[in-house]
Design a protein around this motif. Structure first.
Motif, mmCIF file in Angstrom:
data_model
loop_
_atom_site.group_PDB
_atom_site.id
_atom_site.type_symbol
_atom_site.label_atom_id
_atom_site.label_comp_id
_atom_site.label_asym_id
_atom_site.label_seq_id
_atom_site.Cartn_x
_atom_site.Cartn_y
_atom_site.Cartn_z
ATOM 1 N N LYS A 23 0.829 -1.226 0.000
ATOM 2 C CA LYS A 23 0.000 0.000 0.000
ATOM 3 C C LYS A 23 0.861 1.272 0.000
ATOM 4 C CE LYS A 23 -4.321 -1.695 0.804
ATOM 5 N NZ LYS A 23 -4.001 -3.076 0.429
ATOM 6 N N PHE A 24 2.147 1.115 0.246
ATOM 7 C CA PHE A 24 3.007 2.316 0.331
ATOM 8 C C PHE A 24 4.425 1.964 -0.116
ATOM 9 C CE2 PHE A 24 2.850 0.076 4.380
ATOM 10 C CZ PHE A 24 4.198 -0.129 4.652
ATOM 11 N N GLN A 25 5.152 2.991 -0.518
ATOM 12 C CA GLN A 25 6.579 2.816 -0.813
ATOM 13 C C GLN A 25 7.347 2.983 0.497
ATOM 14 O OE1 GLN A 25 6.851 5.975 -3.877
ATOM 15 N NE2 GLN A 25 7.913 4.426 -5.104
ATOM 16 N N LEU A 26 8.376 2.180 0.665
ATOM 17 C CA LEU A 26 9.157 2.221 1.901
ATOM 18 C C LEU A 26 10.635 2.472 1.581
ATOM 19 C CD1 LEU A 26 9.435 1.581 5.016
ATOM 20 C CD2 LEU A 26 9.879 -0.789 4.315
ATOM 21 N N PHE A 27 11.201 3.464 2.240
ATOM 22 C CA PHE A 27 12.624 3.757 2.016
ATOM 23 C C PHE A 27 13.327 3.989 3.349
ATOM 24 C CE2 PHE A 27 10.273 5.520 -1.653
ATOM 25 C CZ PHE A 27 10.798 4.714 -2.653
ATOM 26 N N ARG A 28 14.599 3.677 3.335
ATOM 27 C CA ARG A 28 15.410 3.828 4.542
ATOM 28 C C ARG A 28 16.572 4.766 4.201
ATOM 29 N NH1 ARG A 28 18.651 -0.878 7.397
ATOM 30 N NH2 ARG A 28 18.754 -1.801 5.334
ATOM 31 N N ILE A 29 16.850 5.740 5.080
ATOM 32 C CA ILE A 29 17.914 6.717 4.784
ATOM 33 C C ILE A 29 18.802 6.953 6.019
ATOM 34 C CG2 ILE A 29 16.616 7.933 2.965
ATOM 35 C CD1 ILE A 29 15.876 10.065 5.030
ATOM 36 N N GLY A 30 19.961 7.567 5.787
ATOM 37 C CA GLY A 30 20.851 7.963 6.894
ATOM 38 C C GLY A 30 21.461 6.769 7.605
ATOM 39 N N ASP A 31 21.736 6.961 8.898
ATOM 40 C CA ASP A 31 22.394 5.905 9.666
ATOM 41 C C ASP A 31 21.479 4.708 9.936
ATOM 42 O OD1 ASP A 31 24.621 7.436 9.640
ATOM 43 O OD2 ASP A 31 24.817 7.666 11.817
ATOM 44 N N ALA A 32 20.202 4.839 9.626
ATOM 45 C CA ALA A 32 19.316 3.663 9.723
ATOM 46 C C ALA A 32 19.721 2.623 8.686
ATOM 47 C CB ALA A 32 17.858 4.076 9.514
ATOM 48 N N VAL A 33 20.512 3.041 7.690
ATOM 49 C CA VAL A 33 21.038 2.100 6.688
ATOM 50 C C VAL A 33 22.426 1.624 7.137
ATOM 51 C CG1 VAL A 33 21.643 1.771 4.264
ATOM 52 C CG2 VAL A 33 19.834 3.401 4.887
ATOM 53 N N SER A 34 23.312 2.582 7.380
ATOM 54 C CA SER A 34 24.651 2.246 7.875
ATOM 55 C C SER A 34 25.288 3.518 8.418
ATOM 56 C CB SER A 34 25.523 1.669 6.747
ATOM 57 O OG SER A 34 25.739 2.648 5.761
ATOM 58 N N ALA A 35 26.248 3.327 9.323
ATOM 59 C CA ALA A 35 26.872 4.484 9.986
ATOM 60 C C ALA A 35 27.651 5.308 8.973
ATOM 61 C CB ALA A 35 27.812 3.991 11.091
ATOM 62 N N ARG A 36 27.207 6.564 8.797
ATOM 63 C CA ARG A 36 27.956 7.475 7.911
ATOM 64 C C ARG A 36 28.095 8.816 8.627
ATOM 65 N NH1 ARG A 36 24.367 6.666 2.854
ATOM 66 N NH2 ARG A 36 22.931 5.877 4.439
ATOM 67 N N ASN A 37 27.789 9.921 7.939
ATOM 68 C CA ASN A 37 27.900 11.204 8.651
ATOM 69 C C ASN A 37 26.701 12.094 8.335
ATOM 70 O OD1 ASN A 37 28.404 12.385 6.162
ATOM 71 N ND2 ASN A 37 30.566 12.703 6.515
ATOM 72 N N THR A 38 26.698 13.294 8.898
ATOM 73 C CA THR A 38 25.551 14.200 8.769
ATOM 74 C C THR A 38 25.292 14.552 7.304
ATOM 75 O OG1 THR A 38 26.141 15.138 10.905
ATOM 76 C CG2 THR A 38 24.636 16.433 9.549
ATOM 77 N N HIS A 39 26.362 14.848 6.586
ATOM 78 C CA HIS A 39 26.179 15.226 5.184
ATOM 79 C C HIS A 39 25.553 14.072 4.402
ATOM 80 C CE1 HIS A 39 26.946 17.265 1.376
ATOM 81 N NE2 HIS A 39 27.278 16.062 0.915
ATOM 82 N N ALA A 40 26.044 12.873 4.630
ATOM 83 C CA ALA A 40 25.515 11.711 3.899
ATOM 84 C C ALA A 40 24.039 11.516 4.215
ATOM 85 C CB ALA A 40 26.315 10.464 4.268
ATOM 86 N N ALA A 41 23.672 11.724 5.476
ATOM 87 C CA ALA A 41 22.270 11.543 5.880
ATOM 88 C C ALA A 41 21.382 12.554 5.162
ATOM 89 C CB ALA A 41 22.157 11.708 7.398
ATOM 90 N N ILE A 42 21.867 13.796 5.110
ATOM 91 C CA ILE A 42 21.068 14.865 4.488
ATOM 92 C C ILE A 42 21.010 14.679 2.972
ATOM 93 C CG2 ILE A 42 21.183 17.373 4.004
ATOM 94 C CD1 ILE A 42 21.800 17.693 7.039
ATOM 95 N N TYR A 43 22.090 14.231 2.396
ATOM 96 C CA TYR A 43 22.117 13.972 0.942
ATOM 97 C C TYR A 43 21.172 12.815 0.597
ATOM 98 C CZ TYR A 43 24.236 13.202 -3.720
ATOM 99 O OH TYR A 43 24.458 13.053 -5.073
ATOM 100 N N ASP A 44 21.201 11.766 1.405
ATOM 101 C CA ASP A 44 20.254 10.641 1.217
ATOM 102 C C ASP A 44 18.828 11.175 1.102
ATOM 103 O OD1 ASP A 44 22.004 8.534 1.380
ATOM 104 O OD2 ASP A 44 21.214 7.692 3.253
ATOM 105 N N ALA A 45 18.482 12.066 2.048
ATOM 106 C CA ALA A 45 17.107 12.564 2.132
ATOM 107 C C ALA A 45 16.775 13.463 0.945
ATOM 108 C CB ALA A 45 16.914 13.330 3.443
ATOM 109 N N LEU A 46 17.677 14.392 0.638
ATOM 110 C CA LEU A 46 17.390 15.345 -0.440
ATOM 111 C C LEU A 46 17.231 14.621 -1.769
ATOM 112 C CD1 LEU A 46 17.179 18.244 -1.617
ATOM 113 C CD2 LEU A 46 19.670 18.227 -1.849
ATOM 114 N N ARG A 47 18.157 13.728 -2.062
ATOM 115 C CA ARG A 47 18.103 13.171 -3.415
ATOM 116 C C ARG A 47 16.963 12.186 -3.611
ATOM 117 N NH1 ARG A 47 23.391 9.784 -5.242
ATOM 118 N NH2 ARG A 47 23.877 8.776 -3.289
#
Ligand code: FMN
Ligand code: SF4
Length: 678
Positions: A649-673
């Protein structure tokens, strides 16, 4: 016409600047083959569109082959640069901004194993600590050649449509001549100030002869090196006056300090936690003494301070350089009376540190900067309004909420904690890194304006999410410290987060085993040492804290060295056991043959995070895409169309450190793109 001091035009010789805000020279390391191609142009033009009066492109564009870029600078010594420059200057002029370029010869501030592998030249054999080359002492024919190179490069820039050029004269070759610390030559280029400045004036004369009067020429120079034996305040003032009186230049761009060490560079370009506008008064003194057009930039991140810099008459043009990396549209927002919407520069210096470590400048919390060809600074509305449920209000979740809100979606955010921020809230526990919280505060205020709904203190479960009837679910739940890495004794250790958050009382003799090498290890060390503990940081790496780059390391070292924290590299903590109320640490080495025992009363582990991904895996079977992200669609900037479950019923996506430990920029880039196409 507005009476805002910042919005008043400024007449610089024949050039009318439309307001008082400039972007000073900064090489973001975007050149391709040493040329300012599409990416470079897009980055520069975005700032011109945003309203800035003048953008100083490049930083340190190289005039000679023996000034090879240490990261990735423009090669102003090549004729092929002219058409690239022309495309950029035309595009910037079309947006109503002026454009200049900074030229330099780096002298000793580079390496011999770059570019054409030519010897590095300087007016002495003294090595620069940061770049490590032992220079050849410059000869007469080098001097002649380099003066001509400067004039040739300036002529190319004029042919390319630049409004002017600026010479970089702090820490680079011109300054290496000027400063008594780095000039061991005998006359005519060494000894007295007259002689030391001769190179600078020879370069200026050669350029002026070549480009004529209707071309702006400026010098960015240090008027006080703040180093014993170096150019002091008095001599700096004399240099300023002589530059003005030469009649060769049109403005002074004042720097205070030296850049031969990471610490010196950080005082010139202050990082978060350091005072705002530390050299503004000094620049004002130079302006008052010379009565000459004066430019200046150094941590003037906010409009109020910039306005003060102009209104108080300290400078004629104020640089807001990193501020424009964070938000290219500052001037437009001032004009539209939307100063509150300006995305704040938090002084993280991720931008600067990355040009050395990662090869391109990125802003820690604006993932569109430097990616103008693919990422928008202004988010377009979606064709259809969707219900977007986001779980987690850390940097990834909040950026997702902001972007989804800008798209016009109906957005609901669930957050288990009392407050938004996730790991950034932890970072901001350090007084010195408190500015980081603006990453969260700005997003919260944007989300509020966009009508995003927040549920704090809410542990979202499958039913919580499904009850919202979402079209899209974003899991941004972050991670938890990963400390279970020892062969024995995992239950005896605590995490760096336990220390930073104050959940665990500091010990008195503490080992921090840090193989993540990021901020948390050093931050915990600082908390512990400040609480009176004896602290040793141990890492199996060749150097400690490799993820904390040069300028970010400076404030830590200033603090940790005073607190007698010690660093042990190339050793690995293998296990821990209890011995009475002490802990015995068994230490080995990846190089083999080591088995040491050390005694502490507390062992702290910093080993990144493991994803908090339970909810994601619970929701996965009910989603239409079974959690899958098409990397091709993500990279190409197309909507996600993976369809794996007809009942979903919905699309599901995972972003940021919920995927793997990275950094703030990577988390924000995940979300924006991801969200910009949802
Ligand atoms: C990525 C980056 C590269 C820079 N490179 C140069 C350079 O090549 N030459 C220069 O004079 N300044 C350089 N700077 C310094 C800036 O011009 C400016 O002085 C500095 O960022 C402080 O101003 P701000 O606080 O407004 O950012 C650089 C800054 C950044 C962020
Ligand atoms: S990385 Fe930090 S210092 Fe650099 S522009 Fe972004 S917020 Fe400012």
């Amino acid at each position: 016409m507005s009476n805002d001091p910042l919005l008043q035009p400024y007449q610089l010789k024949h050039l009318t600047l439309r307001n008082r805000i400039i972007v000073t020279a900064h090489e973001p390391a975007y050149p391709e083959d040493g040329m300012p191609k599409e990416r470079y142009r897009a980055y520069t033009v975005e700032r011109a569109k945003g309203g800035v009066a003048m953008t100083m492109t490049a930083g340190s564009a190289a005039v000679s082959k023996d000034s090879p870029p240490v990261f990735n600078n423009l090669l102003a010594y090549k004729d092929e640069i002219v058409p690239w420059i022309r495309e950029m200057t035309d595009a910037v002029h079309e947006e109503g901004a002026a454009i200049m370029i900074q030229l330099t010869h780096l002298g000793r501030r580079t390496r011999w194993d770059k570019g054409e592998w030519l010897p590095v030249v300087a007016p002495s054999h003294h090595r620069e600590a940061s770049h490590r080359a032992f220079p050849k002492k410059i000869e007469d024919w080098d001097i002649e050649r380099i003066i001509k190179d400067f004039a040739d490069a300036a002529e190319r820039m004029k042919a390319g449509g630049m409004d002017g050029v600026e010479l970089e004269a702090y820490g680079h070759l011109i300054d290496q001549f000027n400063s008594p610390l780095t000039n061991d030559l005998d006359g005519p280029y060494g000894g007295s100030l007259d002689n030391r400045m001769r190179f600078c004036f020879d370069v200026l004369k050669a350029i002026r002869t070549r480009v004529g009067d209707d071309f702006i020429l400026g010098v960015r120079y240090t008027a006080d090196e703040c180093l014993p034996g170096g150019t002091g305040r008095e001599e700096g003032l004399e240099i300023s006056k002589r530059l003005k009186e030469s009649g060769l230049i049109d403005y002074l761009n004042v720097i205070r300090g030296h850049i031969d060490t990471d610490a010196g560079l950080t005082d010139v370009i202050p990082i978060q936690g350091m005072a705002n506008s530390p050299h503004l008064d000094f620049a004002g003194e130079i302006r008052a003494a010379t009565k000459f057009p004066t430019f200046h930039a150094a941590k003037i991140p906010d409009v109020a301070t910039a306005r003060h810099a102009i209104a108080s008459g300290k400078v004629d043009m104020v640089g807001m350089t990193r501020a424009h990396m964070t938000d290219p549209h500052i001037v437009r927002k001032i004009i539209e009376k939307r100063e509150d919407d300006i995305r704040p520069c938090v002084g993280a210096n991720y931008c600067l540190d990355r040009i050395y470590q990662g090869g391109a400048a990125y802003c820690i919390h604006n993932a569109a900067t430097g990616r103008e060809l693919t990422m928008p600074h202004t988010i377009a509305k979606a064709d259809r309004r969707k219900k977007v449920v986001i779980v987690g209000a850390g940097p990834a979740g909040l950026e997702a909420a902001r972007v989804a809100g800008e798209r016009g979606h109906d957005v609901v955010v669930f957050e288990a904690a009392n407050d938004p921020g996730g790991q950034i809230r932890l970072t901001a526990q350090s007084e010195r890194r408190r500015e980081m919280i603006s990453i969260i505060d700005w997003r919260m205020s944007q989300c509020e304006k966009l009508g995003v709904t927040f549920h704090f203190n809410t542990w979202a479960e499958t039913e919580t999410v499904q009850a919202e009837n979402p079209d899209v679910v974003i899991i941004a739940t972050g991670g938890m410290p990963h400390t279970e890495i020892l062969s024995k004794g995992n239950e005896l250790v605590v995490s760096a987060w336990d220390i930073i958050s104050g959940d665990v009382k500091p010990g008195s003799n503490v080992l921090i085993f840090d193989d993540a090498g990021d901020h948390s290890g050093l931050q915990a060390a600082e908390f512990l040492a400040n609480a009176g503990a004896k602290v040793e940081i141990m890492t199996p790496d060749r150097s400690f804290a490799p993820e904390v780059m040069a300028m970010n390391l400076v404030p830590y070292m200033r603090s940790l060295q005073k607190l007698d924290v010690t660093f042990t590299v190339t050793y690995r903590l293998e296990s821990v056991e209890k011995n009475g109320n002490q802990l015995v640490a068994h230490v080995g080495s990846d190089y083999g043959g080591v088995n040491k025992q050390r005694t502490f009363d507390q062992v702290v582990i910093n080993h990144g995070t493991i994803p908090l991904d339970e909810l994601y895996f619970e929701l996965k079977p009910a989603s239409s895409n079974l959690g899958e992200i098409s990397h091709d669609q993500l990279i190409d900037g197309r909507p996600q169309t993976v369809w794996r479950n007809a009942d979903g019923k919905f699309q599901l996506f995972r972003i940021g450190d919920a995927v793997s430990a990275r950094n703030t920029h990577a988390a924000i880039y995940d979300a924006l793109r991801l969200l910009k196409d949802i």
